[in-house]
Scaffold this active site. Structure first.
Site, PDB file in Angstrom:
ATOM      1  N   LYS A 192       4.888   4.446  -9.946  1.00  0.00           N
ATOM      2  CA  LYS A 192       3.571   4.460  -9.295  1.00  0.00           C
ATOM      3  C   LYS A 192       2.464   4.261 -10.325  1.00  0.00           C
ATOM      4  O   LYS A 192       1.473   3.575 -10.047  1.00  0.00           O
ATOM      5  CB  LYS A 192       3.397   5.761  -8.506  1.00  0.00           C
ATOM      6  CG  LYS A 192       4.362   5.827  -7.311  1.00  0.00           C
ATOM      7  CD  LYS A 192       4.463   7.217  -6.729  1.00  0.00           C
ATOM      8  CE  LYS A 192       5.423   7.268  -5.554  1.00  0.00           C
ATOM      9  NZ  LYS A 192       5.769   8.636  -5.140  1.00  0.00           N
ATOM     10  N   ASP A 236      10.033   8.048 -10.503  1.00  0.00           N
ATOM     11  CA  ASP A 236       9.266   7.665  -9.315  1.00  0.00           C
ATOM     12  C   ASP A 236       7.763   7.659  -9.642  1.00  0.00           C
ATOM     13  O   ASP A 236       7.052   6.701  -9.321  1.00  0.00           O
ATOM     14  CB  ASP A 236       9.583   8.648  -8.178  1.00  0.00           C
ATOM     15  CG  ASP A 236       8.772   8.377  -6.927  1.00  0.00           C
ATOM     16  OD1 ASP A 236       9.101   7.423  -6.207  1.00  0.00           O
ATOM     17  OD2 ASP A 236       7.784   9.099  -6.690  1.00  0.00           O
ATOM     18  N   GLU A 290      13.975  11.590  -3.196  1.00  0.00           N
ATOM     19  CA  GLU A 290      14.633  10.290  -3.162  1.00  0.00           C
ATOM     20  C   GLU A 290      16.133  10.515  -2.983  1.00  0.00           C
ATOM     21  O   GLU A 290      16.643  11.610  -3.213  1.00  0.00           O
ATOM     22  CB  GLU A 290      14.388   9.546  -4.477  1.00  0.00           C
ATOM     23  CG  GLU A 290      12.930   9.225  -4.754  1.00  0.00           C
ATOM     24  CD  GLU A 290      12.369   8.154  -3.839  1.00  0.00           C
ATOM     25  OE1 GLU A 290      12.994   7.101  -3.710  1.00  0.00           O
ATOM     26  OE2 GLU A 290      11.314   8.390  -3.240  1.00  0.00           O
ATOM     27  N   GLU A 324       0.819  -1.215   0.000  1.00  0.00           N
ATOM     28  CA  GLU A 324       0.000   0.000   0.000  1.00  0.00           C
ATOM     29  C   GLU A 324       0.857   1.272   0.000  1.00  0.00           C
ATOM     30  O   GLU A 324       0.534   2.259  -0.666  1.00  0.00           O
ATOM     31  CB  GLU A 324      -0.911  -0.010   1.242  1.00  0.00           C
ATOM     32  CG  GLU A 324      -1.837   1.175   1.371  1.00  0.00           C
ATOM     33  CD  GLU A 324      -2.872   1.256   0.262  1.00  0.00           C
ATOM     34  OE1 GLU A 324      -3.688   0.332   0.132  1.00  0.00           O
ATOM     35  OE2 GLU A 324      -2.855   2.254  -0.486  1.00  0.00           O
ATOM     36  N   GLY A 346       2.270   7.293  -0.610  1.00  0.00           N
ATOM     37  CA  GLY A 346       2.713   7.364   0.793  1.00  0.00           C
ATOM     38  C   GLY A 346       1.620   6.922   1.750  1.00  0.00           C
ATOM     39  O   GLY A 346       1.211   5.770   1.768  1.00  0.00           O
ATOM     40  N   ILE A 397      -1.518   7.768   1.744  1.00  0.00           N
ATOM     41  CA  ILE A 397      -2.898   7.793   1.221  1.00  0.00           C
ATOM     42  C   ILE A 397      -3.372   6.367   0.951  1.00  0.00           C
ATOM     43  O   ILE A 397      -2.692   5.616   0.259  1.00  0.00           O
ATOM     44  CB  ILE A 397      -2.971   8.571  -0.121  1.00  0.00           C
ATOM     45  CG1 ILE A 397      -2.332   9.946   0.002  1.00  0.00           C
ATOM     46  CG2 ILE A 397      -4.407   8.666  -0.609  1.00  0.00           C
ATOM     47  CD1 ILE A 397      -2.173  10.653  -1.336  1.00  0.00           C
ATOM     48  N   GLY A 443       7.270  11.176   2.993  1.00  0.00           N
ATOM     49  CA  GLY A 443       7.635  11.495   4.378  1.00  0.00           C
ATOM     50  C   GLY A 443       7.625  10.257   5.245  1.00  0.00           C
ATOM     51  O   GLY A 443       6.935   9.274   4.961  1.00  0.00           O
TER      52      GLY A 443
HETATM   53  N1  HSE Z   1      10.228  10.825  -3.385  1.00  0.00           N
HETATM   54  C1  HSE Z   1       8.877  10.389  -3.331  1.00  0.00           C
HETATM   55  C2  HSE Z   1       7.978  11.609  -3.528  1.00  0.00           C
HETATM   56  C3  HSE Z   1       8.624   9.729  -2.005  1.00  0.00           C
HETATM   57  O1  HSE Z   1       8.487  12.719  -3.486  1.00  0.00           O
HETATM   58  O2  HSE Z   1       6.791  11.468  -3.769  1.00  0.00           O
HETATM   59  C4  HSE Z   1       7.342   8.986  -1.915  1.00  0.00           C
HETATM   60  O3  HSE Z   1       7.229   7.981  -2.848  1.00  0.00           O
END
Ligand code: HSE
Length: 408
Positions: A200, A196, A185, A124, A129, A131, A298
């Site tokens: 997702k 990133d 990151e 999840e 993060g 959510i 975070g």
């Molecule tokens: N570096 C990622 C962001 C961290 O800024 O969304 C969470 O996946």
């Protein structure tokens, strides 16, 4: 007693340890059993913590301990996480991870092993993060055919773009600030070049549409080319620039998947998502649009999602959870020519010529701003097929021509 192990004691891993050990009685109440962290795997030394005695440096200790039923992987990266996670699943341990790189690359394979071993592989925290998004898609929206997912999936880039918009800060200063705040990151390229967000999109699309989407199948563009000039023109057009990840199911069963900076109209709900917040819009055929919003990065928000998965695993030690998708295929993700509106920025010392080219190709009725002093024009095209618009734009002879998609 249910024993867990945590692999990785970085930002997220330390948050997971703090919640699991700090909220122990609350969690025990929820799972109607007792949970404990038996090991924390990390190559570094962590003296002086209340749980310093739990640290180990050898993965084999976790792999070979049958008492450990749930393993949390928060190391990040594909190697050695892939090998470790695979071995834990093969050994009959459930695994929870926040590692989007791993899930985006190897999700289908690891889910198949979890299925075979009748254990859980939950992630999840890998999207959004803190959510809740994957569980709602898989469970609460299970009655729907999901047709589209789009949103702001990277907190760091949203924070940077917001600083540029609100504080007139240039890109590099905003990035440094994001790094200081601990959002970015380890390697900021993963954030600012869109990788990133791409990972997702892969996870969301795989879960929503049932077939693995691999990172190399997602057309990905980051925000490194966005300047304060673009931000100001976007503002003049009533838009904010946002890095938008999206995936859409087509009528022929294939999908489109992209990550790109877009001009988002101020009347669109995504334009109001500021700072490190993420927002994900999911469209289902029965429910319509639903939106998920919250802190997308975070330590504690991400740890919150990880620990929720641990609790779920603990409650379902001998039952498989909902998550599954099959391996992908090369022709599954396509890039059809669709009707769009584009933002175009043109700069040239030969200003009269670009003004003339603009009028000939797009007409003076197009929504535009001319800056005689800087010798540049910015405009938003009327809706047309992308190939038709790009043919016109490519014929413009100027020093700088920049194009961005819009979301109205
Ligand atoms: N570096 C990622 C962001 C961290 O800024 O969304 C969470 O996946």
């Amino acid at each position: 007693m249910i024993y867990t192990a945590i692999m990785g004691h970085g930002v997220v891993g330390s948050g997971v340890a703090e919640i699991l050990l700090g909220h122990n009685s609350l969690i025990n109440q929820k799972i109607k059993d007792e949970i404990d962290v038996k090991y924390i795997l990390d190559l570094r030394d962590f003296d002086g913590l209340p749980y310093s005695d739990k640290f180990i440096k050898d993965f084999e200790i976790i792999a070979n301990d049958d008492e450990v039923k749930i393993v949390v992987e928060v190391m990040g990266g594909v190697n050695p996480a892939y090998d470790f996670v695979k071995r834990c699943l093969m050994a009959g341990k459930s695994v929870v991870t926040s590692n989007k790189e791993l899930v985006a690359a190897k999700g289908a394979e690891l889910l198949a092993i979890a299925n075979e071993k009748n254990v859980n592989f939950l992630f999840e925290a890998s999207v959004g993060g803190g959510i809740p998004i994957l569980r709602p898609i898989a469970q609460c929206l299970a009655a729907n055919e999901i047709t589209e997912i789009k949103g702001i999936l990277n907190g760091t880039t949203n924070y940077i773009l917001n600083k540029m918009i609100v504080d007139n800060m240039d890109f590099d200063s905003a990035l440094s600030l994001a790094q200081e705040m601990g959002f970015a990151e380890k390697n900021p390229a993963a954030d600012i070049e869109g990788h990133d967000a791409c990972r997702k999109v892969c996870i969301l699309a795989s879960l929503a549409f049932g077939k693995h989407v691999y990172p190399e199948q997602v057309k990905t563009e980051g925000i490194t080319n966005i300047t304060l000039t673009d931000v100001e023109y976007a503002d003049s057009f009533g838009c904010a620039i946002k890095l938008i990840g999206s995936a859409k199911k087509l009528d022929n069963g294939k999908i489109t998947a992209t990550v790109k900076p877009m001009l988002v109209s101020r009347s669109h709900i995504l334009s109001d998502v500021d700072g490190v917040f993420n927002a994900i819009m999911v469209t289902g055929d029965a429910v319509g649009d639903v939106m998920f919003y919250g802190k997308g990065a975070g330590k504690m928000p991400t740890a919150s999602a990880v620990v929720a998965d641990v609790i779920d695993c603990a409650k379902h030690l001998h039952a498989r959870k909902y998550v599954d998708w099959s391996e992908g295929s090369t022709d599954y993700v396509v890039c059809p020519d669709e009707k769009v509106r584009l933002y175009v920025y043109i700069q040239s010392d030969n200003y009269d010529m670009i003004c003339q080219q603009f009028t000939t190709l797009f007409s003076d009725n197009t929504w535009h701003i001319k800056n005689d002093f800087k010798k540049e024009i910015a405009f938003i095209t009327n809706e047309d097929y992308e190939s038709t618009l790009m043919e016109k734009i490519n014929s413009i002879k100027a020093d700088t021509v920049k194009v961005m998609h819009t979301l109205f």
